[in-house]
Design a protein around this motif. Sequence first.
Motif, PDB file in Angstrom:
ATOM      1  N   ILE A   1       1.053  -1.056  -0.047  1.00 42.81           N
ATOM      2  CA  ILE A   1       0.461   0.265   0.174  1.00 42.81           C
ATOM      3  C   ILE A   1       0.909   1.080   0.187  1.00 42.81           C
ATOM      4  O   ILE A   1       0.447   2.284  -0.945  1.00 42.81           O
ATOM      5  N   ALA A   2       1.902   1.178   0.795  1.00 44.26           N
ATOM      6  CA  ALA A   2       2.885   2.272   0.659  1.00 44.26           C
ATOM      7  C   ALA A   2       3.675   2.296  -0.589  1.00 44.26           C
ATOM      8  O   ALA A   2       3.628   3.532  -1.118  1.00 44.26           O
ATOM      9  N   GLY A   3       4.216   1.646  -0.961  1.00 44.77           N
ATOM     10  CA  GLY A   3       4.336   1.239  -2.632  1.00 44.77           C
ATOM     11  C   GLY A   3       3.952   2.221  -3.375  1.00 44.77           C
ATOM     12  O   GLY A   3       3.591   3.141  -4.271  1.00 44.77           O
ATOM     13  N   ILE A   4       2.467   1.507  -3.552  1.00 42.89           N
ATOM     14  CA  ILE A   4       1.439   2.123  -4.038  1.00 42.89           C
ATOM     15  C   ILE A   4       1.629   3.639  -3.734  1.00 42.89           C
ATOM     16  O   ILE A   4       1.241   4.406  -5.439  1.00 42.89           O
ATOM     17  N   ALA A   5       0.991   4.196  -2.833  1.00 45.31           N
ATOM     18  CA  ALA A   5       0.996   5.731  -2.380  1.00 45.31           C
ATOM     19  C   ALA A   5       2.039   6.377  -3.071  1.00 45.31           C
ATOM     20  O   ALA A   5       1.853   7.726  -3.634  1.00 45.31           O
ATOM     21  N   VAL A   6       3.159   5.593  -2.868  1.00 43.61           N
ATOM     22  CA  VAL A   6       4.487   6.952  -3.541  1.00 43.61           C
ATOM     23  C   VAL A   6       4.855   7.332  -4.726  1.00 43.61           C
ATOM     24  O   VAL A   6       4.644   8.014  -4.872  1.00 43.61           O
ATOM     25  N   TYR A   7       4.502   5.790  -5.458  1.00 43.84           N
ATOM     26  CA  TYR A   7       4.896   5.999  -6.481  1.00 43.84           C
ATOM     27  C   TYR A   7       3.873   6.638  -7.269  1.00 43.84           C
ATOM     28  O   TYR A   7       3.843   6.968  -8.398  1.00 43.84           O
ATOM     29  N   ARG A   8       2.061   6.306  -6.922  1.00 40.72           N
ATOM     30  CA  ARG A   8       1.384   6.627  -7.436  1.00 40.72           C
ATOM     31  C   ARG A   8       1.928   8.140  -7.390  1.00 40.72           C
ATOM     32  O   ARG A   8       1.397   9.187  -8.762  1.00 40.72           O
ATOM     33  N   THR A   9       1.886   8.597  -6.079  1.00 40.59           N
ATOM     34  CA  THR A   9       2.337  10.412  -5.713  1.00 40.59           C
ATOM     35  C   THR A   9       2.970  11.277  -7.119  1.00 40.59           C
ATOM     36  O   THR A   9       2.850  11.593  -7.472  1.00 40.59           O
ATOM     37  N   ILE A  10       4.291   9.944  -6.712  1.00 44.65           N
ATOM     38  CA  ILE A  10       5.081  10.607  -7.934  1.00 44.65           C
ATOM     39  C   ILE A  10       5.038  10.760  -9.308  1.00 44.65           C
ATOM     40  O   ILE A  10       5.430  12.077 -10.056  1.00 44.65           O
ATOM     41  N   GLY A  11       4.221   9.628 -10.208  1.00 44.20           N
ATOM     42  CA  GLY A  11       3.692   9.682 -11.380  1.00 44.20           C
ATOM     43  C   GLY A  11       2.951  10.520 -11.260  1.00 44.20           C
ATOM     44  O   GLY A  11       2.809  11.348 -12.628  1.00 44.20           O
ATOM     45  N   ASN A  12       2.287  11.499 -10.657  1.00 37.36           N
ATOM     46  CA  ASN A  12       1.086  12.372 -10.400  1.00 37.36           C
ATOM     47  C   ASN A  12       1.666  13.371 -10.744  1.00 37.36           C
ATOM     48  O   ASN A  12       1.081  14.145 -12.118  1.00 37.36           O
ATOM     49  N   LYS A  13       2.305  13.549  -9.572  1.00 36.05           N
ATOM     50  CA  LYS A  13       3.180  14.633  -9.973  1.00 36.05           C
ATOM     51  C   LYS A  13       3.696  15.182 -11.333  1.00 36.05           C
ATOM     52  O   LYS A  13       4.539  15.928 -11.883  1.00 36.05           O
ATOM     53  N   ARG A  14       5.009  13.943 -11.860  1.00 33.16           N
ATOM     54  CA  ARG A  14       5.555  14.158 -12.860  1.00 33.16           C
ATOM     55  C   ARG A  14       4.401  13.840 -14.103  1.00 33.16           C
ATOM     56  O   ARG A  14       5.212  14.459 -15.065  1.00 33.16           O
ATOM     57  N   GLU A  15       4.094  13.706 -14.238  1.00 31.79           N
ATOM     58  CA  GLU A  15       3.163  13.693 -15.290  1.00 31.79           C
ATOM     59  C   GLU A  15       2.564  15.014 -15.667  1.00 31.79           C
ATOM     60  O   GLU A  15       2.231  15.771 -16.631  1.00 31.79           O
ATOM     61  N   LYS A  16       2.499  15.735 -14.939  1.00 30.88           N
ATOM     62  CA  LYS A  16       1.480  17.143 -14.437  1.00 30.88           C
ATOM     63  C   LYS A  16       3.308  18.995 -15.241  1.00 30.88           C
ATOM     64  O   LYS A  16       2.976  19.785 -15.090  1.00 30.88           O
ATOM     65  N   LEU A  17       4.713  18.052 -14.834  1.00 36.99           N
ATOM     66  CA  LEU A  17       5.422  18.644 -15.302  1.00 36.99           C
ATOM     67  C   LEU A  17       5.544  18.031 -16.824  1.00 36.99           C
ATOM     68  O   LEU A  17       4.801  17.729 -17.548  1.00 36.99           O
ATOM     69  N   ALA A  18       6.060  19.861 -17.462  1.00 36.41           N
ATOM     70  CA  ALA A  18       6.373  19.490 -18.795  1.00 36.41           C
ATOM     71  C   ALA A  18       7.054  18.262 -19.370  1.00 36.41           C
ATOM     72  O   ALA A  18       8.445  17.777 -18.666  1.00 36.41           O
ATOM     73  N   LYS A  19       6.945  17.811 -20.564  1.00 34.50           N
ATOM     74  CA  LYS A  19       7.668  17.126 -20.973  1.00 34.50           C
ATOM     75  C   LYS A  19       9.179  15.970 -20.814  1.00 34.50           C
ATOM     76  O   LYS A  19      10.137  15.352 -19.923  1.00 34.50           O
ATOM     77  N   SER A  20       9.884  18.060 -20.543  1.00 35.85           N
ATOM     78  CA  SER A  20      11.505  17.698 -20.534  1.00 35.85           C
ATOM     79  C   SER A  20      11.692  17.760 -18.953  1.00 35.85           C
ATOM     80  O   SER A  20      12.700  17.079 -18.526  1.00 35.85           O
TER      81      SER A  20
END
Length: 128
Positions: free
Chosen positions: A68-87
Amino acid sequence: MKLSDIWKEEEAYTKAASDLARQLDFAGIAIIWLFKVEEHGSIHLDMPLLQIALLFVCSLAFDLFQFIAGIAVYRTIGNKREKLAKSAQDGDYPAWVLWPIDVFFWLKLAAVICGYAFLLRYLLSKLV
């Protein structure tokens, strides 16, 4: 040995330790179940065996919490990264964000090790 190879080895050992801990938890619960006593339709276990079983159950719970912690951590990181510019989507993240995963991993292993230590002590006390 390359750093990437070192991390692959560490991942393999971590996965193996988690899988083995899970199997040992179920085996420990099965061993404890062998010592049950049935009286008047009720099942009874010595209090020390119930406490040991609790360690195995806690280990299984920590296993789930690790995922559960792994899902939360990596989902949070992934969601934040998706909002960033592609570069800017690639890069490192602070090591501290992984601490919940690591804590549950070590708690899981500690619980199964303690469970077997106490189970061994219980079994040896019955032999003497």
